[in-house]
Design a protein around this motif. Structure first.
Motif, PDB file in Angstrom:
ATOM      1  N   PHE A  37       0.854  -1.191   0.000  1.00  0.00           N
ATOM      2  CA  PHE A  37       0.000   0.000   0.000  1.00  0.00           C
ATOM      3  C   PHE A  37       0.887   1.238   0.000  1.00  0.00           C
ATOM      4  O   PHE A  37       1.911   1.295   0.699  1.00  0.00           O
ATOM      5  CB  PHE A  37      -0.919   0.001   1.217  1.00  0.00           C
ATOM      6  N   ILE A  38       0.497   2.226  -0.793  1.00  0.00           N
ATOM      7  CA  ILE A  38       1.333   3.416  -0.943  1.00  0.00           C
ATOM      8  C   ILE A  38       1.060   4.452   0.144  1.00  0.00           C
ATOM      9  O   ILE A  38       1.637   5.515   0.140  1.00  0.00           O
ATOM     10  CB  ILE A  38       1.138   4.047  -2.343  1.00  0.00           C
ATOM     11  N   ASP A  39       0.176   4.129   1.080  1.00  0.00           N
ATOM     12  CA  ASP A  39      -0.049   4.978   2.244  1.00  0.00           C
ATOM     13  C   ASP A  39      -0.139   4.061   3.454  1.00  0.00           C
ATOM     14  O   ASP A  39       0.425   2.967   3.444  1.00  0.00           O
ATOM     15  CB  ASP A  39      -1.312   5.838   2.070  1.00  0.00           C
ATOM     16  N   ASN A  40      -0.811   4.471   4.469  1.00  0.00           N
ATOM     17  CA  ASN A  40      -0.874   3.667   5.697  1.00  0.00           C
ATOM     18  C   ASN A  40      -2.052   2.709   5.732  1.00  0.00           C
ATOM     19  O   ASN A  40      -2.390   2.190   6.790  1.00  0.00           O
ATOM     20  CB  ASN A  40      -0.923   4.591   6.920  1.00  0.00           C
ATOM     21  N   GLN A  41      -2.673   2.486   4.588  1.00  0.00           N
ATOM     22  CA  GLN A  41      -3.793   1.546   4.558  1.00  0.00           C
ATOM     23  C   GLN A  41      -3.328   0.138   4.898  1.00  0.00           C
ATOM     24  O   GLN A  41      -2.187  -0.256   4.627  1.00  0.00           O
ATOM     25  CB  GLN A  41      -4.444   1.541   3.175  1.00  0.00           C
ATOM     26  N   LYS A  42      -4.233  -0.606   5.483  1.00  0.00           N
ATOM     27  CA  LYS A  42      -3.961  -2.002   5.805  1.00  0.00           C
ATOM     28  C   LYS A  42      -4.874  -2.949   5.033  1.00  0.00           C
ATOM     29  O   LYS A  42      -4.596  -4.148   4.946  1.00  0.00           O
ATOM     30  CB  LYS A  42      -4.158  -2.231   7.306  1.00  0.00           C
ATOM     31  N   ARG A  43      -5.928  -2.367   4.473  1.00  0.00           N
ATOM     32  CA  ARG A  43      -6.926  -3.195   3.785  1.00  0.00           C
ATOM     33  C   ARG A  43      -7.596  -2.351   2.705  1.00  0.00           C
ATOM     34  O   ARG A  43      -7.762  -1.143   2.862  1.00  0.00           O
ATOM     35  CB  ARG A  43      -7.954  -3.706   4.794  1.00  0.00           C
ATOM     36  N   GLN A  44      -7.977  -2.977   1.601  1.00  0.00           N
ATOM     37  CA  GLN A  44      -8.605  -2.258   0.504  1.00  0.00           C
ATOM     38  C   GLN A  44      -9.712  -3.105  -0.094  1.00  0.00           C
ATOM     39  O   GLN A  44      -9.569  -4.330  -0.242  1.00  0.00           O
ATOM     40  CB  GLN A  44      -7.560  -1.952  -0.572  1.00  0.00           C
ATOM     41  N   SER A  45     -10.830  -2.474  -0.438  1.00  0.00           N
ATOM     42  CA  SER A  45     -11.927  -3.144  -1.120  1.00  0.00           C
ATOM     43  C   SER A  45     -11.966  -2.653  -2.563  1.00  0.00           C
ATOM     44  O   SER A  45     -11.774  -1.459  -2.836  1.00  0.00           O
ATOM     45  CB  SER A  45     -13.254  -2.841  -0.425  1.00  0.00           C
ATOM     46  N   LEU A  46     -12.192  -3.575  -3.494  1.00  0.00           N
ATOM     47  CA  LEU A  46     -12.184  -3.228  -4.907  1.00  0.00           C
ATOM     48  C   LEU A  46     -13.267  -4.020  -5.629  1.00  0.00           C
ATOM     49  O   LEU A  46     -13.348  -5.238  -5.512  1.00  0.00           O
ATOM     50  CB  LEU A  46     -10.816  -3.563  -5.516  1.00  0.00           C
ATOM     51  N   HIS A  47     -14.122  -3.318  -6.361  1.00  0.00           N
ATOM     52  CA  HIS A  47     -15.128  -3.991  -7.182  1.00  0.00           C
ATOM     53  C   HIS A  47     -14.498  -4.432  -8.505  1.00  0.00           C
ATOM     54  O   HIS A  47     -13.605  -3.758  -9.029  1.00  0.00           O
ATOM     55  CB  HIS A  47     -16.314  -3.076  -7.439  1.00  0.00           C
ATOM     56  N   PHE A  48     -14.945  -5.573  -9.014  1.00  0.00           N
ATOM     57  CA  PHE A  48     -14.404  -6.078 -10.267  1.00  0.00           C
ATOM     58  C   PHE A  48     -15.524  -6.439 -11.226  1.00  0.00           C
ATOM     59  O   PHE A  48     -16.687  -6.575 -10.838  1.00  0.00           O
ATOM     60  CB  PHE A  48     -13.486  -7.296 -10.033  1.00  0.00           C
ATOM     61  N   LYS A  49     -15.179  -6.578 -12.493  1.00  0.00           N
ATOM     62  CA  LYS A  49     -16.104  -7.107 -13.492  1.00  0.00           C
ATOM     63  C   LYS A  49     -15.980  -8.629 -13.483  1.00  0.00           C
ATOM     64  O   LYS A  49     -14.895  -9.164 -13.276  1.00  0.00           O
ATOM     65  CB  LYS A  49     -15.758  -6.582 -14.885  1.00  0.00           C
ATOM     66  N   LEU A  50     -17.081  -9.305 -13.717  1.00  0.00           N
ATOM     67  CA  LEU A  50     -17.072 -10.764 -13.834  1.00  0.00           C
ATOM     68  C   LEU A  50     -17.624 -11.118 -15.210  1.00  0.00           C
ATOM     69  O   LEU A  50     -18.814 -10.942 -15.474  1.00  0.00           O
ATOM     70  CB  LEU A  50     -17.909 -11.403 -12.728  1.00  0.00           C
ATOM     71  N   ILE A  51     -16.750 -11.571 -16.087  1.00  0.00           N
ATOM     72  CA  ILE A  51     -17.127 -11.883 -17.462  1.00  0.00           C
ATOM     73  C   ILE A  51     -16.752 -13.334 -17.750  1.00  0.00           C
ATOM     74  O   ILE A  51     -15.586 -13.710 -17.649  1.00  0.00           O
ATOM     75  CB  ILE A  51     -16.422 -10.954 -18.468  1.00  0.00           C
ATOM     76  N   LYS A  52     -17.767 -14.139 -18.072  1.00  0.00           N
ATOM     77  CA  LYS A  52     -17.545 -15.557 -18.324  1.00  0.00           C
ATOM     78  C   LYS A  52     -16.752 -16.197 -17.186  1.00  0.00           C
ATOM     79  O   LYS A  52     -15.815 -16.969 -17.413  1.00  0.00           O
ATOM     80  CB  LYS A  52     -16.853 -15.766 -19.673  1.00  0.00           C
ATOM     81  N   LEU A  54     -14.589 -14.949 -15.317  1.00  0.00           N
ATOM     82  CA  LEU A  54     -13.257 -14.406 -15.104  1.00  0.00           C
ATOM     83  C   LEU A  54     -13.321 -13.060 -14.390  1.00  0.00           C
ATOM     84  O   LEU A  54     -14.190 -12.228 -14.666  1.00  0.00           O
ATOM     85  CB  LEU A  54     -12.515 -14.250 -16.427  1.00  0.00           C
ATOM     86  N   ILE A  55     -12.376 -12.850 -13.465  1.00  0.00           N
ATOM     87  CA  ILE A  55     -12.308 -11.629 -12.669  1.00  0.00           C
ATOM     88  C   ILE A  55     -11.464 -10.608 -13.422  1.00  0.00           C
ATOM     89  O   ILE A  55     -10.291 -10.847 -13.728  1.00  0.00           O
ATOM     90  CB  ILE A  55     -11.688 -11.917 -11.297  1.00  0.00           C
ATOM     91  N   ILE A  56     -12.060  -9.470 -13.736  1.00  0.00           N
ATOM     92  CA  ILE A  56     -11.373  -8.399 -14.466  1.00  0.00           C
ATOM     93  C   ILE A  56     -11.190  -7.215 -13.520  1.00  0.00           C
ATOM     94  O   ILE A  56     -12.172  -6.674 -12.999  1.00  0.00           O
ATOM     95  CB  ILE A  56     -12.167  -7.952 -15.713  1.00  0.00           C
ATOM     96  N   ILE A  57      -9.940  -6.811 -13.289  1.00  0.00           N
ATOM     97  CA  ILE A  57      -9.656  -5.709 -12.373  1.00  0.00           C
ATOM     98  C   ILE A  57      -8.894  -4.599 -13.101  1.00  0.00           C
ATOM     99  O   ILE A  57      -8.190  -4.856 -14.076  1.00  0.00           O
ATOM    100  CB  ILE A  57      -8.843  -6.175 -11.137  1.00  0.00           C
ATOM    101  N   PRO A  58      -9.041  -3.352 -12.619  1.00  0.00           N
ATOM    102  CA  PRO A  58      -8.288  -2.244 -13.216  1.00  0.00           C
ATOM    103  C   PRO A  58      -6.861  -2.196 -12.673  1.00  0.00           C
ATOM    104  O   PRO A  58      -6.640  -2.263 -11.469  1.00  0.00           O
ATOM    105  CB  PRO A  58      -9.089  -1.011 -12.788  1.00  0.00           C
ATOM    106  N   VAL A  59      -5.901  -2.113 -13.573  1.00  0.00           N
ATOM    107  CA  VAL A  59      -4.489  -2.059 -13.201  1.00  0.00           C
ATOM    108  C   VAL A  59      -3.852  -0.842 -13.871  1.00  0.00           C
ATOM    109  O   VAL A  59      -4.076  -0.587 -15.060  1.00  0.00           O
ATOM    110  CB  VAL A  59      -3.747  -3.339 -13.637  1.00  0.00           C
ATOM    111  N   TYR A  60      -3.091  -0.091 -13.086  1.00  0.00           N
ATOM    112  CA  TYR A  60      -2.317   1.026 -13.627  1.00  0.00           C
ATOM    113  C   TYR A  60      -0.909   0.542 -13.936  1.00  0.00           C
ATOM    114  O   TYR A  60      -0.267  -0.110 -13.104  1.00  0.00           O
ATOM    115  CB  TYR A  60      -2.267   2.183 -12.634  1.00  0.00           C
ATOM    116  N   ILE A  61      -0.422   0.858 -15.138  1.00  0.00           N
ATOM    117  CA  ILE A  61       0.920   0.485 -15.557  1.00  0.00           C
ATOM    118  C   ILE A  61       1.748   1.757 -15.709  1.00  0.00           C
ATOM    119  O   ILE A  61       1.395   2.637 -16.491  1.00  0.00           O
ATOM    120  CB  ILE A  61       0.895  -0.294 -16.892  1.00  0.00           C
TER     121      ILE A  61
END
Length: 416
Positions: A37-52, A54-61
């Motif tokens: 985590f890039i700050d002091n977070q200890k836990r994060q919740s993230l919504h994802f797409k579910l297609i066929k 498969l779990i699709i998540i947003p990723v920054y490159i």
């Protein structure tokens, strides 16, 4: 590394893992490299797409994006299938590797550790990455949305990851955090950056065996049984020939059938749909000595799952999908989106003696309407569900072929 071998079994996408690329990158992974985590977070919740499934998540490159990636326990290093996400990429200065599999002679991939990946507020610098010069998988076409790559071990090994399929939500926590565990505790084994479990599988004429299975959130199917006592896994009495998916060099042939009894932990399942790939083909390219098969997302989605790679276990708790029956597609063909024009729905491989074949459909036919509605009103997932909706139902497809347009009536059939 993997080739384009996501076993379709009409639920699409079962991977063929190419071990040579994993081994080339494995030595470059160090225990000190993690998402943090890039700050002091200890836990994060993230919504994802579910297609066929498969779990699709947003990723920054490299702080650009977000780009849609498949969250895939079946891959080790991150894989980028669309190199345009990286600015000023210079392939001539990158380490080149050859990927081979299922008759493939030469496909180039490039290895980099100069990439930063970020998922929500968690970041990993110098993440081991394999980059393809082009999207050889056509993940985007088969999922109906632009996919830029796959991410797996680096993320799962950095956190306790809680996947809730029904909510389409993931909660990931630092490994030193106290997490409330819910469900049945099941040991997992991490080998070559991937998780395995042991399950009980009924084998025709051999009774119940203890099988070692790769746990693969990046495979849409429920099961793929690949090896038994150094040979092809025994086929069930009721089975159908099927094109199980694509490799880069052609179709993977095999069978679809049902495993009568399957269990892991305290959970028992009946009549689980499974693929049975041609052992003589895949065993020449994959080391099947260490596993019997693959456990995919059509079964995993029946649970809320908490992965703990560091301590070697997971907790699974049934969700509202648990009692849903296992079904294969009842039309017998692959549908995908044109890679150059994601608005065109095309027919791929057609199974022998399937309803699609009986109705006169052909590979490369374009579907322009379904049940008198424009095809644009459907997603690929909608059509997948429609084609599994029940035997004896009929689907009317409007087809475009060689500058001609006509209608086809297909009677869905429960073939196994």
């Amino acid at each position: 590394m993997l080739t384009k071998y996501k076993f379709a079994m009409r639920s699409m996408f079962r991977k063929l893992i190419i071990c040579v690329c994993i081994l080339l990158l494995l030595s470059r992974l160090s225990q000190g490299q993690d998402f943090r985590f890039i700050d002091n977070q200890k836990r994060q919740s993230l919504h994802f797409k579910l297609i066929k499934n498969l779990i699709i998540i947003p990723v920054y490159i490299n702080e650009k994006g977000p780009y849609d990636f498949v969250l895939d326990t079946g891959v080790g290093p991150m894989i980028i299938t669309e190199p345009s996400v990286i600015d000023s990429i210079n392939f001539s200065k990158m380490r080149k590797i050859k990927v081979s599999g299922l008759g493939l002679e030469a496909v180039e991939a490039f290895v980099s550790q100069n990439i930063t990946a970020r998922v929500s507020r968690a970041e990993m610098q110098h993440i081991p990455t394999a980059i393809l010069k082009e999207d050889l998988f056509n993940l985007s076409g088969h999922l109906g949305t632009k996919i830029y790559g796959l991410i797996g071990y680096s993320f799962f090994s950095s956190f306790i990851v809680d996947i809730r399929y029904v909510e389409k939500r993931m909660i990931f926590s630092n490994t030193n955090e106290k997490v409330k565990w819910k469900g049945n505790k099941i040991p997992i084994i991490i080998e070559n950056l991937k998780p395995y479990i042991y399950a009980n599988v009924e084998v025709p004429d051999s009774g119940i065996i203890k099988a070692k299975l790769l746990m693969d959130t990046g495979a849409s199917h429920a099961l793929s049984m690949e090896m038994f006592k150094g040979d092809m896994f025994p086929l069930p009495y009721s089975k159908i020939k099927a094109s199980l998916g694509m490799s880069l060099s052609g179709q993977i042939k095999g069978y679809l059938g049902r495993i009568k009894n399957f269990s892991f932990g305290e959970f028992d399942f009946k009549d689980v749909i499974s693929s049975f790939p041609d052992y003589n083909v895949i065993s020449q390219k994959i080391d099947l000595k260490s596993r019997n098969g693959n456990l995919g997302a059509d079964l995993l989605r029946k649970f809320n799952i908490q992965f703990n790679y560091r301590d070697g276990f997971m907790f699974v708790k049934p969700n509202s999908n648990f009692k849903m029956p296992f079904e294969h597609d009842m039309i017998g063909m692959v549908i995908y989106l044109d890679q150059k024009d994601y608005k065109r729905f095309l027919i791929g491989e057609i199974d022998e003696n399937s309803p699609a074949e009986k109705s006169g459909l052909c590979p490369d036919d374009e579907i322009i309407g379904v049940n008198f509605k424009p095809v644009e009103t459907y997603s690929l997932s909608d059509l997948t569900d429609l084609f599994k909706s029940g035997a004896n139902k009929s689907v009317i497809l409007e087809i475009h072929r060689e500058k001609k347009t006509f209608f086809k009536v297909i009677h869905l059939e429960r073939r196994i």
